[in-house]
Motif scaffolding. Structure first.
Motif, short mmCIF file in Angstrom:
data_model
loop_
_atom_site.label_atom_id
_atom_site.label_comp_id
_atom_site.label_asym_id
_atom_site.label_seq_id
_atom_site.Cartn_x
_atom_site.Cartn_y
_atom_site.Cartn_z
N ASN A 37 45.66 33.69 59.73
CA ASN A 37 44.66 34.29 59.98
C ASN A 37 45.05 35.76 58.33
O ASN A 37 46.12 35.63 57.73
CB ASN A 37 44.84 35.26 60.85
CG ASN A 37 44.30 34.43 61.78
OD1 ASN A 37 43.44 33.54 61.95
ND2 ASN A 37 44.42 35.03 62.80
N GLU A 69 36.98 30.45 59.70
CA GLU A 69 37.31 30.27 60.92
C GLU A 69 35.91 31.02 61.13
O GLU A 69 35.60 30.20 62.67
CB GLU A 69 37.90 31.68 61.89
CG GLU A 69 38.14 31.34 62.68
CD GLU A 69 39.92 30.58 63.00
OE1 GLU A 69 40.70 31.08 64.03
OE2 GLU A 69 39.54 29.58 61.88
N ASN A 112 46.16 37.21 65.60
CA ASN A 112 44.61 36.86 66.13
C ASN A 112 43.34 37.86 66.50
O ASN A 112 42.38 38.12 66.19
CB ASN A 112 45.05 35.86 67.42
CG ASN A 112 45.33 34.43 66.73
OD1 ASN A 112 45.26 34.18 65.75
ND2 ASN A 112 46.42 33.88 67.36
N PRO A 166 49.95 28.50 60.17
CA PRO A 166 48.56 28.68 59.83
C PRO A 166 48.14 29.40 60.10
O PRO A 166 48.30 29.86 61.85
CB PRO A 166 47.53 27.25 60.36
CG PRO A 166 48.91 26.74 61.15
CD PRO A 166 49.77 27.03 61.09
N THR A 203 40.58 33.45 56.31
CA THR A 203 40.88 31.89 55.81
C THR A 203 41.86 31.60 56.63
O THR A 203 42.47 32.34 57.09
CB THR A 203 40.52 31.85 54.81
OG1 THR A 203 41.50 32.95 54.18
CG2 THR A 203 39.31 31.94 53.94
N LYS A 204 42.05 30.35 55.99
CA LYS A 204 43.77 30.18 56.89
C LYS A 204 44.88 30.30 56.06
O LYS A 204 44.30 29.10 55.37
CB LYS A 204 44.11 29.14 58.15
CG LYS A 204 42.98 29.01 59.40
CD LYS A 204 44.11 29.68 60.34
CE LYS A 204 43.03 29.79 61.43
NZ LYS A 204 43.87 30.00 62.89
N ARG A 250 39.57 22.68 55.42
CA ARG A 250 40.38 23.61 55.05
C ARG A 250 39.78 25.03 54.00
O ARG A 250 40.38 26.41 54.40
CB ARG A 250 41.38 23.94 53.66
CG ARG A 250 43.41 22.77 54.83
CD ARG A 250 44.19 22.54 53.49
NE ARG A 250 44.74 22.28 54.81
CZ ARG A 250 46.24 21.50 54.50
NH1 ARG A 250 46.32 21.66 53.69
NH2 ARG A 250 47.06 20.72 54.98
#
Ligand code: ANZ
Length: 820
Positions: free
Chosen positions: A156, A292, A167, A154, A183-184, A288
């Motif tokens: 970013n 974040e 990150n 997963p 979002t992921k 989901r």
């Protein structure tokens, strides 16, 4: 004339300096080398006040080193790949190179006029194929060492820029570039294995503490995030494999009343029982959709789903439930946590929300009425009264209780001491066009195949604005002719990797390329890199405290391990400038408080703007332009310049025999200026030069007069010191004083040490009112020092002749009266 035309001086000296090339770094020079590095700009628009500030500060150091007789490498280039150029290209339906190289030319001209002592012969652009050929080469070498690899995880995702982010590029849950919520997504991406260097990246910060800003060192330590604790294994009912958690508080094991697993981890999906699967999947779907920001915000209610299995607490043998939740992160530690509500606030809230048991295991201080407690105190309930356990840590302080628990777990084979880092591997692939193509080919038969070294650079295909619109896959994937190739191994049909590299890859080694910018046998000539590296000073923004500096340190260490570099740290010293703000606020379009560098330069000239920025205060502090007076700087510059016209003694006149008072001030100023520059106290250095100008003016008008050689000495010193800050004015002065250009290489003024010695005064020592000795002492001697000097003086000792001293009266620096 009473004033000079600063703009005419700019036009006059620029071509002269171009001709003289005074700042070309000679690799073969026998002089000692210094490397002055400043962060290279991104080519968006023309230079602004921030560039003006950082380069003015940086130039004080570089020019100082030249004057002190060093061979100085002070290069400049452009970090010229990246999103703004791509977005501009989409807007204008043109090629990103158009925007990029036009802005580079504009900034180049501005830098030149701004008079920074860059060695332009070493200019580089990271978007040139001659440069990125070596970025690709480095990528392949890293890959051969197992330091560049692909994995599915997963990641970013910025829905606005339609690309993944490292990150480090997610700030408070938002895209660092555009501010959109991140979002992921599950994607296969390229990573650099920076975690392999985590411990060394941390350890070597100790050596940088003395020469790097404290906040940068702290930010790096925090980012690497080393913690010590334990891995603890919990047996799971009906499953062969235990679940391992990472904890920093193994001593709280008796208070573990549940386990929590990251809802988006593969482990959660494996553990869930059939009866709970539907509830679990619904919960996971919900999570989901969250950003974040939502997941990390501390004040939202805890949520989760019981996975339907139980685990065994290894010290009590009790069965505890296993839950899935979103407050446990999938990619930190093991993605599973032992829930200790008594010691961890998140666990407290979770237990409260889900009705799970809470057992305190650390004695709270008297009067404590909070929830979870993470302070010091003896262990309690470990085990609780009446509970049978193989381990008893009751009464032990936290550190000892941790150690005892780890020992026990190790003996039982249920865990072991462990170190954990917050640092993740560096996600380097991007789904955008304007970056370095990743030199890998994917073949169905041979898998990942490296582009052969002799085919580098692998150049970007020619795409224009319309082809670059974000589509979620790289625009390169749609460039059919480019992407479809023959496999270098089997010759069968294959596809190029269509991602490009994060631009932080480009900037992780540019300082090495400067050492040999035209080298063709590798990214840099190791002999020259070893001669110049490490950079003695790196001047730039504190916004790079984590990302760029960490990546550059990582690259340097890998290159050292490849045998290409001797040093393991790239930047020996570092200086972070503050921001230029206006009326108390950051300059911004919406506030309408922007200050145009171009306008300021047009109104006051280069030197007055540079002087204002350097004189404003300590380099680290913000500069509020509203409080500054470039007009005042211009007046000072004119005053300094006038001195050069007043000197009437001939060029080369020896200062010996000149006015001693003025000579002392000159010597003291030159001496202090050196110390001040070395301590980065540039503003105080400028203040000292201003004092010297005033003292010299006085000497001319009402002291020794303009023909005294001390006046020439003072005016020449002013020109040389001023050359660090106001190069045009200094050059004008130097010419008027009868010298050839350029003052920038005149050499630091010599100081006669005798002129630095403080004058002494005579102190009289009396015994019973009679003078027994006279002492030469410094005018600022302390009472205590003077008393001691007097009482140990041979004549005084003889006069006291062993009698008892009843009283000593000291009036520093003139008198000591002894009563016996
Ligand atoms: C039990 C415990 C008891 C914890 C206690 C803390 C206090 P640092 O210092 O950041 O390494 N943790 C571990 N993995 C996690 C994950 N994937 N997501 C969220 N939290 C996680 O912190 C380590 C601590 O953070 C670990 O220690 C764990 O909670 C939690 F009184 O374990 B602790």
């Amino acid at each position: 004339p009473a004033t000079y035309d600063v703009r005419a001086a700019q036009d006059k000296w620029l071509p002269v300096w171009d001709e003289l090339q005074p700042f070309r770094a000679d690799d073969d020079s026998p002089r000692e080398k210094k490397y002055a590095l400043t962060m290279f700009p991104y080519p968006s628009g023309d230079l602004h006040m921030g560039h003006a500030e950082v380069t003015a500060l940086h130039d004080v150091i570089a020019r100082y080193w030249w004057q002190r007789g060093y061979e100085v490498l002070n290069p400049m280039g452009w970090d010229s790949f990246g999103l703004p150029a791509e977005n501009a290209a989409i807007r204008n339906n043109e090629h990103p190179a158009t925007y990029t190289y036009a802005n580079i030319e504009t900034q180049y001209e501005s830098f030149k006029r701004y008079g920074i002592s860059f060695d332009w012969s070493r200019r580089l652009h990271t978007s040139d194929p001659e440069y990125y050929r070596w970025t690709q080469w480095l990528f392949l070498k890293f890959r051969e060492r197992g330091l560049a690899y692909r994995k599915n995880s997963p990641v970013n995702w910025c829905p606005n820029d339609q690309t993944v982010l490292a990150n480090e590029q997610v700030v408070d849950g938002r895209c660092e570039r555009c501010g959109h919520e991140v979002t992921k997504r599950e994607l296969t991406q390229w990573y650099f294995k920076i975690t392999e260097y985590a411990q060394e990246l941390l350890d070597e910060l100790d050596n940088l503490e003395a020469t790097w800003p404290a906040r940068v060192v702290a930010a790096q330590r925090n980012w690497i995030g080393r913690s010590e604790g334990a891995h603890v294994s919990f047996a799971i009912e009906g499953r062969d494999e235990p679940v391992t958690v990472y904890t920093t508080r193994p001593d709280t094991i008796f208070g573990t009343t549940f386990l929590v697993v990251a809802v988006d981890s593969p482990l959660a999906a494996e553990l869930v029982t059939d009866g709970q699967r539907a509830a679990f999947e619904a919960y996971r779907e919900e999570i989901r959709k969250e950003t974040e920001i939502e997941r990390l915000s501390a004040d939202r209610p805890k949520t989760g789903v019981d996975l339907g299995v139980t685990a065994t607490n290894p010290v009590t043998g009790r069965q505890i439930p296993v839950w899935a939740t979103d407050y446990v992160l999938a990619d930190y530690g093991t993605g599973a946590v032992m829930g200790v509500p008594g010691g961890d606030q998140r666990d407290w809230e979770f237990a409260t929300a889900m009705g799970l048991e809470i057992i305190r295991t650390t004695q709270t201080p008297e009067g404590f009425d909070g929830e979870a407690f993470h302070g010091e105190g003896p262990a309690i309930n470990s085990p609780a009264a009446g509970v049978d356990a193989l381990l008893d840590i009751n009464g032990l302080p936290v550190a000892e209780a941790k150690r005892a628990t780890i020992d026990f777990l190790e003996r039982q084979g249920a865990g072991q001491g462990a170190v954990n880092f917050r640092l993740r591997d560096w996600l380097l692939s991007r789904q955008r066009y304007w970056g370095v193509p990743i030199p890998v080919i994917h073949c169905e038969k041979d898998g990942e195949v490296a582009v052969p070294y002799d085919q580098l650079p692998l150049e970007l295909p020619e795409l224009r604005g319309a082809d670059l619109k974000p589509k979620g896959v790289s625009p390169l994937a749609a460039a059919e002719e480019w992407v479809n190739v023959e496999c270098p191994t089997c010759g069968g049909p294959a596809k190029r990797d269509s991602d490009t590299m994060d631009t932080f890859v480009d900037s992780s080694w540019y300082f090495l390329r400067y050492c040999s910018p035209t080298y063709t046998d590798g990214p840099f000539d190791p002999a020259l890199a070893n001669a110049w590296m490490p950079a003695d000073i790196y001047v730039g923004g504190v916004e790079h405290a984590v990302l760029h500096l960490l990546y550059a340190r990582f690259f340097t260490k890998v290159l050292r391990d490849m045998g290409m570099l001797e040093v393991g740290e790239p930047f020996a010293g570092q200086l972070n400038q503050g921001f230029v703000i206006n009326r108390g606020k950051k300059m911004s379009k919406s506030l309408g408080n922007g200050v145009s560098l171009g306008d300021q330069l047009a109104e006051f000239g280069v030197d007055a703007v540079r002087l204002t920025l350097v004189f404003a205060g300590p380099p680290e502090d913000d500069i509020d332009w509203a409080d500054m007076s470039p007009a005042g700087s211009l007046r000072f510059i004119q005053r300094a310049w006038r001195l050069s016209g007043d000197v009437t003694s001939a060029v080369g006149t020896s200062p010996q025999g000149g006015d001693v008072a003025l000579r002392r001030i000159t010597a003291r100023t030159v001496h202090d200026a050196a110390e001040l520059v070395e301590a980065y106290r540039f503003n105080v250095m400028v203040a000292k030069v201003m004092e010297l100008v005033n003292a010299t003016r006085k000497a001319v008008d009402s002291g020794c007069g303009p023909d005294d050689p001390a006046v020439r000495e003072a005016a020449e010193a002013v020109a040389i010191l001023l050359s660090l800050v106001a190069p045009y004015t200094a050059e004008e002065m130097w010419e008027r004083l009868g010298h050839q250009p350029t003052v920038a290489r005149a050499g630091w003024p010599e100081v006669d040490p005798a002129l630095l010695v403080e004058e002494s005064v005579v102190a009289v020592v009396q015994i019973q009112g009679k003078v027994k000795a006279r002492l030469d002492v410094a005018p600022d001697i302390s009472e205590a020092d003077l008393e001691q000097l007097a009482l140990t003086h041979a004549d005084v000792v003889r006069a006291i002749d062993g009698r008892e001293v009843r009283k000593v009266i000291v009036r520093a620096p003139k008198l000591v009266n002894v009563v016996v």
